[in-house]
Structure formats: structure tokens, C-alpha cells
Design a protein around this motif. Structure first.
Motif, PDB file in Angstrom:
ATOM      1  N   ALA A  18       0.753  -1.363  -0.068  1.00  0.00           N
ATOM      2  CA  ALA A  18       0.023   0.035  -0.107  1.00  0.00           C
ATOM      3  C   ALA A  18       0.842   1.317  -0.082  1.00  0.00           C
ATOM      4  O   ALA A  18       1.938   1.408   0.575  1.00  0.00           O
ATOM      5  N   TYR A  19       0.258   2.314  -0.703  1.00  0.00           N
ATOM      6  CA  TYR A  19       1.031   3.732  -0.729  1.00  0.00           C
ATOM      7  C   TYR A  19       0.017   4.647  -0.920  1.00  0.00           C
ATOM      8  O   TYR A  19      -0.445   4.829  -2.104  1.00  0.00           O
ATOM      9  N   VAL A  44      -0.108  -6.521   5.205  1.00  0.00           N
ATOM     10  CA  VAL A  44       0.025  -5.197   4.485  1.00  0.00           C
ATOM     11  C   VAL A  44       1.138  -4.247   4.930  1.00  0.00           C
ATOM     12  O   VAL A  44       1.478  -4.358   6.029  1.00  0.00           O
ATOM     13  N   SER A  45       2.047  -4.215   3.959  1.00  0.00           N
ATOM     14  CA  SER A  45       3.123  -3.178   4.196  1.00  0.00           C
ATOM     15  C   SER A  45       2.893  -2.067   3.563  1.00  0.00           C
ATOM     16  O   SER A  45       2.476  -1.732   2.228  1.00  0.00           O
ATOM     17  N   VAL A  46       2.880  -0.610   4.220  1.00  0.00           N
ATOM     18  CA  VAL A  46       2.501   0.361   3.803  1.00  0.00           C
ATOM     19  C   VAL A  46       3.763   1.276   3.729  1.00  0.00           C
ATOM     20  O   VAL A  46       4.608   1.533   4.559  1.00  0.00           O
ATOM     21  N   ASP A  47       4.135   1.627   2.273  1.00  0.00           N
ATOM     22  CA  ASP A  47       5.247   2.889   2.151  1.00  0.00           C
ATOM     23  C   ASP A  47       4.621   3.879   2.661  1.00  0.00           C
ATOM     24  O   ASP A  47       3.464   4.247   2.712  1.00  0.00           O
ATOM     25  N   ASP A  72       6.388  -0.365  10.571  1.00  0.00           N
ATOM     26  CA  ASP A  72       6.767   0.729   9.651  1.00  0.00           C
ATOM     27  C   ASP A  72       8.274   0.383   9.196  1.00  0.00           C
ATOM     28  O   ASP A  72       9.015   0.388   9.885  1.00  0.00           O
ATOM     29  N   ASN A  73       8.383   0.585   7.880  1.00  0.00           N
ATOM     30  CA  ASN A  73       9.637   0.363   7.264  1.00  0.00           C
ATOM     31  C   ASN A  73      10.215   1.384   6.390  1.00  0.00           C
ATOM     32  O   ASN A  73      11.360   1.679   5.980  1.00  0.00           O
ATOM     33  N   GLY A  74       9.532   2.494   6.750  1.00  0.00           N
ATOM     34  CA  GLY A  74      10.242   4.047   6.113  1.00  0.00           C
ATOM     35  C   GLY A  74       9.585   3.984   4.805  1.00  0.00           C
ATOM     36  O   GLY A  74       8.851   3.342   4.229  1.00  0.00           O
ATOM     37  N   ARG A  75      10.424   4.859   4.134  1.00  0.00           N
ATOM     38  CA  ARG A  75      10.094   4.978   2.872  1.00  0.00           C
ATOM     39  C   ARG A  75      10.922   3.979   1.878  1.00  0.00           C
ATOM     40  O   ARG A  75      12.196   3.852   2.157  1.00  0.00           O
ATOM     41  N   ARG A  81       9.884  -2.723  -4.349  1.00  0.00           N
ATOM     42  CA  ARG A  81      10.563  -2.799  -3.018  1.00  0.00           C
ATOM     43  C   ARG A  81       9.526  -3.138  -2.051  1.00  0.00           C
ATOM     44  O   ARG A  81       9.922  -4.012  -1.208  1.00  0.00           O
ATOM     45  N   ASN A  82       8.383  -2.622  -2.317  1.00  0.00           N
ATOM     46  CA  ASN A  82       7.340  -2.900  -1.191  1.00  0.00           C
ATOM     47  C   ASN A  82       6.908  -4.406  -1.145  1.00  0.00           C
ATOM     48  O   ASN A  82       6.875  -5.180  -0.024  1.00  0.00           O
ATOM     49  N   PHE A  83       7.026  -4.899  -2.381  1.00  0.00           N
ATOM     50  CA  PHE A  83       6.585  -6.271  -2.406  1.00  0.00           C
ATOM     51  C   PHE A  83       7.760  -7.209  -2.149  1.00  0.00           C
ATOM     52  O   PHE A  83       7.483  -8.240  -1.325  1.00  0.00           O
ATOM     53  N   PHE A  84       8.639  -6.619  -2.468  1.00  0.00           N
ATOM     54  CA  PHE A  84       9.960  -7.512  -2.191  1.00  0.00           C
ATOM     55  C   PHE A  84      10.226  -7.592  -0.368  1.00  0.00           C
ATOM     56  O   PHE A  84      10.467  -8.528   0.110  1.00  0.00           O
TER      57      PHE A  84
END
Length: 307
Positions: A18-19, A44-47, A72-75, A81-84
Motif C-alpha cells: 500500500a501507498y 499489508v506493508s505500507v510505504d 513501519d519500514n520507512g520510505r 521494493r514494497n513487495f520484495f
């Protein structure tokens, strides 16, 4: 549909990147939760977003146990990159299958059960055609299910990543590859292309289904989108002629350990002679006949105007 198992019988981990997707997520998540004949858990990973996406998801996760929000993984800066990141960090050992999801589509209720039915015929990975739709009500079938070719995986994805469903044993090996090549993968721009290429290069089987399972939303912020028409061809042509397309293909061959493959050595030096030889293999490099012609023309243009 032949599958009629209870919801607890088949478990699917859905990896959603997500972004700034707050305006679409409610409709998308509802379509995921309504999947038939499978038990769904959504990771869900949120950029880093500016529209309240992470906060809204955090509130929903308090009352929805099927939704898991990664820390949270930051920007990260790109969907790939989000899917990886999702592939690297999500523990899929308790699940039978793994699927990718975008934040803005709508899944048909039998999208996952149809994919599982196909995978159970002996395949490791699944993708499909999609029905693209626009805000003005237009719809268009986007076909990706042409016959696979010898080298198509080095030059294209088997359809949008949001259609991907894979068995857990395949994904466990894919995860190890992602973890081992994490730094290099930060320079690769297409997670779906990489996953398909990893499968084909390592002897896994892949099916591209002609039955669409999702409504593929088109809007101004699509990362790739439906990618149809002459305008899309010229957009790709500019990208390739500026060096982007072949650079990605060469990086892919290195990530997969195929850089010494005789076919790859024909063109990876990116000489005029190499592009000419690649043009002669156009039928093996793309699935759609029109795309084979486009590929041939792009190779010839690269002979005439090397980047």
C-alpha cells in the motif's frame, strides 16, 4: 467452480503493498475478505504515505484479525521494493498458498478458489488475464494468456502481479532468493517479472489463466496499468532505447545466475551485433504475436540507435 471446501480447508496469505491508497482500500479489502472456499489472511506493508493509509489500517486491524499490518519500514519508494519487503519479512509457513494484491483493484469472489483449482492440477505459480476498468465506466479485457515461450520470462511478466497466486513450497524458495539477493534487488523495478523469471529459471511450472479474476482499476497513479495501444508501445520504446529495459533484463539474468547462458551471452554485452541476434529470437522472447513484432522492432532500433 469445482472447489466447494469449507473456508478453513485452504489457507492463503495475501501480500498487499500500500501507498497513499486510503481512497481504494476499503473496497479492495472487502473483496479480499469475501473470497469463497479459502481462509484469507492479509499482510499489508505500507510505504510511507501522506493520506492516513497506515493509521486507517491500524484502526481496522484492531477489530479485524484477518488483517496483519507490518511494522513501519520507512520510505521504500516503489511498489516493487514494497513487495520484495513483504516476501522477505512475512512468515508463510502456516499457509498453503501465497497471493499478491494491489491496493486499488476489486477481486471477484472466486478469484482465489479458481487459482487454487488451477494450481492443484500440478502448477507452482498462477497468473491470469484481467478486466481493466476506468472511472468513466469503460472496461477492457487485457489478455496475457498467450502460450509461454522459451525466453519470455527474461523480458516480460505473465500478467499483472496482482493476479499471482503461488504454492507455499515455491514461495519458500523464492523467499530465500530474495533474502540472499536483497541489496541487488533494490535495483530491480518489477517484482512480478522477477517472481515469474525465478520460477521459470528454476524449473517451476506456471499457468496463465484466460479467465479474469479481478477488476483492474485504471487511474492516473497506476505504476504500470493496462499498458495497451500504440502510445504504450512508444512509451516502452523510449524506455528501452534509453537503456532501461535491457539493463533490467541483464540485471535479472545475473540475479538468476543465467549470465553465462549461451543465449544470454548473445546480447548481454549490448552491442549492435547482439541486438541483431536478439531480434532474430523475437518469437522466443514475447508471448503475444504483436509484442513479438514490437520486440523485433525495438531490437532493430537498438541496432540503429544504441544507448
Amino acid at each position: 467452480m469445482s472447489i466447494s471446501l469449507p473456508n478453513s480447508a485452504i489457507s492463503v496469505a495475501v501480500l498487499l503493498a500500500a501507498y497513499n491508497g486510503r481512497q481504494w482500500l476499503a473496497e479492495q479489502l472487502e473483496s479480499l475478505f469475501q473470497q469463497r472456499a479459502v481462509s484469507v489472511t492479509i499482510f499489508v506493508s505500507v510505504d510511507e504515505s501522506s493520506d492516513g493509509t497506515a493509521q486507517w489500517l491500524s484502526q481496522l486491524a484492531l477489530t479485524e484479525p484477518r488483517l496483519k499490518l507490518l511494522v513501519d519500514n520507512g520510505r521504500m519508494g516503489s511498489a516493487a521494493r514494497n513487495f520484495f519487503r513483504l516476501l522477505r519479512d512475512v512468515d508463510i509457513t502456516q499457509y498453503d498458498y501465497v497471493a499478491f494484491a494491489d491496493q486499488d483493484d476489486i477481486w471477484l469472489p472466486t478469484k482465489l478458489s479458481r487459482a487454487v483449482e488451477c494450481l492443484q492440477k500440478g502448477y507452482d505459480g498462477y497468473s491470469s488475464d484481467v478486466t481493466a476498468f476506468w472511472p468513466d465506466g469503460r472496461k477492457k479485457l487485457i489478455k496475457k494468456s498467450q502460450p509461454q515461450q522459451r525466453w519470455d520470462f527474461l523480458f516480460e511478466s505473465p500478467g499483472p502481479g496482482c493476479t499471482f497466486v503461488m504454492n507455499a513450497s515455491f514461495v519458500s524458495q523464492l523467499q530465500r532468493c530474495v533474502q540472499q539477493n536483497w541489496t541487488a534487488l533494490q535495483g530491480f523495478d518489477y517484482h512480478d517479472w522477477f517472481v515469474y523469471a525465478f520460477a521459470r529459471a528454476n524449473g517451476f511450472t506456471w499457468i496463465i489463466d484466460e479467465q479474469p479474476g479481478i477488476l483492474y482499476r485504471q487511474h492516473a497513479r497506476n505504476v504500470v496499468g493496462a499498458n495497451t495501444g500504440l502510445g504504450a508501445f512508444w512509451s516502452r520504446a523510449r524506455y528501452v532505447l534509453r537503456g532501461g529495459g535491457f539493463s533490467q533484463a541483464i540485471l535479472l539474468t545475473r540475479l538468476l545466475g543465467l549470465n553465462n547462458e549461451p543465449f544470454v551471452r548473445l546480447w548481454s554485452a549490448r552491442t549492435r551485433y547482439g541486438y541483431l541476434k536478439l531480434a532474430l529470437h523475437a518469437r522466443q522472447c514475447r508471448r503475444h504475436k504483436r509484442e513479438q513484432l514490437y520486440f523485433f522492432l525495438l531490437c532493430i532500433l537498438s541496432v540503429l540507435f544504441p544507448s
